[in-house]
Design an enzyme around this catalytic site. Sequence first.
Site, short mmCIF file in Angstrom:
data_model
loop_
_atom_site.label_atom_id
_atom_site.label_comp_id
_atom_site.label_asym_id
_atom_site.label_seq_id
_atom_site.Cartn_x
_atom_site.Cartn_y
_atom_site.Cartn_z
N HIS A 1 63.60 51.24 126.08
CA HIS A 1 62.38 51.59 125.36
C HIS A 1 62.35 53.09 125.05
O HIS A 1 62.16 53.50 123.90
CB HIS A 1 61.16 51.21 126.21
N GLU A 2 62.55 53.90 126.08
CA GLU A 2 62.51 55.35 125.87
C GLU A 2 63.68 55.82 125.01
O GLU A 2 63.55 56.77 124.23
CB GLU A 2 62.48 56.09 127.22
N HIS B 1 64.68 57.63 117.46
CA HIS B 1 63.75 58.02 116.39
C HIS B 1 63.78 59.53 116.19
O HIS B 1 63.75 60.04 115.06
CB HIS B 1 62.34 57.55 116.78
N HIS C 1 62.76 55.48 121.43
CA HIS C 1 62.02 56.66 120.98
C HIS C 1 62.99 57.82 120.70
O HIS C 1 62.84 58.54 119.71
CB HIS C 1 61.04 57.12 122.07
#
Length: 682
Positions: free
Chosen positions: A472-473, A479, A476
Amino acid sequence: MKTSDNPLLQEFNTPFNTAPFSIITEDLYEDALAKAIKIAQEEITLITSNKEEPSFKNTIEALDKAGEKLGRISSIFFNLNSAETNDEIQRIAREVSPQLSKFSNDVTLNLDLFERVKHVYNKRDQLDLNPEQLTLLDKKYKRFSRNGALLDDKQKERLREIDTQLAQLSLQFGENVLAATNAFEMHVKDESKLSGLPESALEAAKEAASSRDKEGYIFTLDYPSYIPLMTYADDRELRKEMSLAFGSRAFKDDHDNQENVLQIAQLRFERAQLLGYDSHAHFILEERMAGSPEQVNDFLNELLEKAQPAAQSEFDELQKFAQNHKDFPIDQLQKWDSAYYSEKLKQQRFELDDELLKPYFKLENVINGAFEIANKLFGLTFKKNAEIDSYHKDVMIYEVYNEDKSLNSIFYADFFPRKGKRNGAWMTSFKSQWKEDGHDSRPHVSIVCNFTKPTSTKPSLLTFNEVTTLFHEFGHALHGMLANTTYRSLSGTSVHWDFVELPSQVLENWCYEKEALELFARHYETNEVIPQEYIEKIKAAATFLEGMQTMRQLSFGLLDMSWHGIDPSQIEDVKDHERTTFEKTDLYPDVPSSCMSTAFSHIFQGGYSAGYYSYKWAEVLDADAFEFFKQKGIFNREVANLFKDNVLSMGGTEDPMELYVRFRGSKPKTDALLKRAGLIKT
């Protein structure tokens, strides 16, 4: 101190212009931030004193660049305040936050500056601007109009007071949560009371006790300590003690946040009213995909209606299972029983538990697996660099390269809990990406987690939940890494808040796929690839108690909206308000001594006020997006390039729904999420 003596104010003479942590001492920050504010003020003055007609270049672009040094220093300082803080850093944060808030107000309430921005904004149709420039202009104009530029002098002064108070209250809130978390420890001397706990949890607890010069075992409220005890400890009283301690953080203790919660909610409401909005949520959601509190509440309640029957059925089943458990039957399922009996039921149904899976998820292997997936999808390669300065010895740092061997980014990874680090997991950056004069300045991105540390006999072995957290991190982080925009304020994760979770949540899907798991899920002792039957069980268990989990997430979103979507002046008791809000989502009996709001850092310290719903909103996007990958192949470069070019690289340069439709070909549908969650039949 002269500017030339403070390394924070100089150009960093370091590899890739990385932060020189080894020579930055705490006493440098106040001086550096004060001088950086002054430099930024001079940059603003240069814009307002320009005698030329306001143009996009001399006003909007100049404004986007102004405060670059201040932003860089602030990023370094406040990232440390979250990941490596101490009393002195917290004191400095309390001192400088009002100064930073004042500077921000000085900018947005600067009438001369606003007149120049407005001049350009009013001529936008004549300027032949590209979509990114139009977005930047719109955001700069709204930064003023939404933050007081149209107010009279008396109202502007009150706005300044409110923003200063909010900055201080938010800091105090976070300090109280951290202090309350650190204040508790459970000291168990008798090993027989710890039956059920896996060897790894016992070893970590024993080392925690030893590090504090104590005999026996110590458990804390840090997740790697708290979660194994709540999941595996047979002793119900131990689970109850831990649960009550966790649930009552900063509530009626020495670090009580009740008054901070009430003040923050009231000041946010007053600020919104001052600016002409019905509530803080109306103000926030004007700049979100969702658009309005009504739409958010409709979205949450629609999902609630779909999830409630499944959640109640799951709860009844779990309670019956607990009441009839052959070894540890109970009369009534309480919150401190949830993880324990859920795990027991999952083991019975799927013959699967974290201890069975953990040997296949050695941290280093999972990291390398995330890297390999990023390579297959986006052509990135990662090269560890031990020479780059770090703020703590546990932090790993990587150079990241594109397929053409050009530098993509610098990546920091900080995985283990420690005293000066807040709980949870997050992505941040030390430097954003932008382009200027033909040069592409690449980002420095960081992820921070709290995973189980290696012990004297075992490496760091992750639970499957920790594996998905890392992905999940890392989503990010991608991104941020793949940012390809011209302007700083539109780069990377600078997107609508209910769009920012799409890249992170969509990457979690690879953790459930055989092709991906076989890249990194190998037994830490034998190097055996995770067995196919385990992969099938992981997928089958993915929707285990999903109705209850959905209800839990929806309750957080509804609590957030209950604080920020109304006039909170009538709320006198934090616990009573929370209790009323949770009535339609709670499955477990209420615990009078527990209160979530007083430790709900996402909305009272972080940036999720009136935005917690975005986790569920992004699940709709990510389920719909991953369905596209599944149709074409999870490593299909054509789909990956569409995602990179239209979502990851674009930052906040265009309307997020337009970007999503350009990637997917249509707007997202909730069906993909509901099917994945097992809430509707396929």
